[in-house]
Design an enzyme around this catalytic site. Structure first.
Site, PDB file in Angstrom:
ATOM      1  CG  HIS A 101      -2.097  -0.845   1.142  1.00 14.55           C
ATOM      2  ND1 HIS A 101      -3.380  -0.396   1.290  1.00 14.55           N
ATOM      3  CD2 HIS A 101      -2.195  -2.176   0.911  1.00 14.55           C
ATOM      4  CE1 HIS A 101      -4.235  -1.397   1.157  1.00 14.55           C
ATOM      5  NE2 HIS A 101      -3.527  -2.496   0.936  1.00 14.55           N
ATOM      6  CD  GLU A 174      -0.205   1.265   4.591  1.00 15.82           C
ATOM      7  OE1 GLU A 174      -0.025   2.089   3.664  1.00 15.82           O
ATOM      8  OE2 GLU A 174      -1.322   0.815   4.908  1.00 15.82           O
TER       9      GLU A 174
END
Length: 259
Positions: A101, A174
């Site tokens: 992500h 992330e």
């Protein structure tokens, strides 16, 4: 994955299943979070709707076939059932599930990981890959990572797949949209080359993790061999040969009786 030593060794040891992008239609119209239907796909893994979330259904189907096989007659995973389908592989055979992500607020690269009680050995084992990655590069920040299941994240891929399919190393990796800071707190912007380098660092950490597991397995086998040797030695010492009377002692006893 490249042609480095680590990449070559990983290809010998592991099978990589790569899904390049989930939110294809959303990205085409300019959305980075929601699909064309206006849904955040990473909040639909608990009960995806095939018509609105076909990509999520496809990912769960892929994981299901990986664990339970491609038999169409095999029942689907249902957490409410008393007797789930029998898996064709062990949960230890899945090295990791990593959902990549971008993050719009925090800096550096970090993970959202699984939650286990402190008494479980998985509490430490699930932190190994992130810790190795933090030693590999300052772009990854271990202390920005989180290892807990929040209620608002209960429908995300890492939480649902970890719970339904018992995958220990289930992460959301992330990477900041903005940039990163090093150990001296100097700030840098991310570019495509640095994102690619981050992928190399992750693979290097994954390779170190496989070496740790292999060494752990080797030591376990040695302990089992030593245990078997001690058991055989104890059994040998407990078996004593049957005592046979000697000829001299028999004659002496007979002469004493005659006297």
């Amino acid at each position: 994955m490249g042609s480095s030593l680590q990449a070559k060794q990983l290809r010998k040891r592991l099978i990589f299943l790569v899904v390049p992008m989930i939110n294809v239609d959303g990205v085409i119209i300019g959305n980075y979070r929601t699909s064309m239907a206006g849904n955040d796909l990473n909040r639909r893994y608990l009960e995806p709707e095939p018509r609105l979330h076909p990509e999520v259904c496809a990912v769960k189907e892929l994981v299901h076939e990986l664990i339970y096989g491609k038999d169409p007659a095999a029942p689907k995973q249902d957490p409410g059932k008393q007797q789930p389908p029998t898996p064709t592989i062990c949960d230890e055979d899945i090295m990791a599930f990593v959902d990549l992500h971008g993050h719009s607020r925090k800096k550096n690269v970090f993970v959202y990981g699984p939650q286990f009680p402190l008494s479980s050995d998985k509490y430490y084992r699930c932190r190994l890959i992130p810790k190795l990655l933090s030693e590999e590069t300052s772009k990854f920040r271990y202390h920005s990572s989180s290892f807990k299941y929040e209620y608002c994240k209960r429908k995300t891929a890492r939480v649902v797949l970890a719970r339904e399919y018992n995958i220990m190393n289930c992460y959301t990796l992330e990477a900041s949209f903005s940039g990163h800071f090093d150990e001296n707190r100097r700030n840098y912007e991310f570019n495509q080359q640095q994102y690619e380098e981050m992928g190399e660092h992750f693979l290097n950490s994954l390779y170190e993790y496989t070496l740790i597991l292999e060494e752990e397995q080797r030591l376990k086998q040695l302990r089992e061999m030593e245990k078997k040797k001690r058991k055989k030695a104890m059994e040998k010492s407990m078996i004593k040969p049957k005592e046979t009377p000697q000829a001299g002692s028999t004659n002496n006893e007979q002469s004493n009786k005659d006297a």
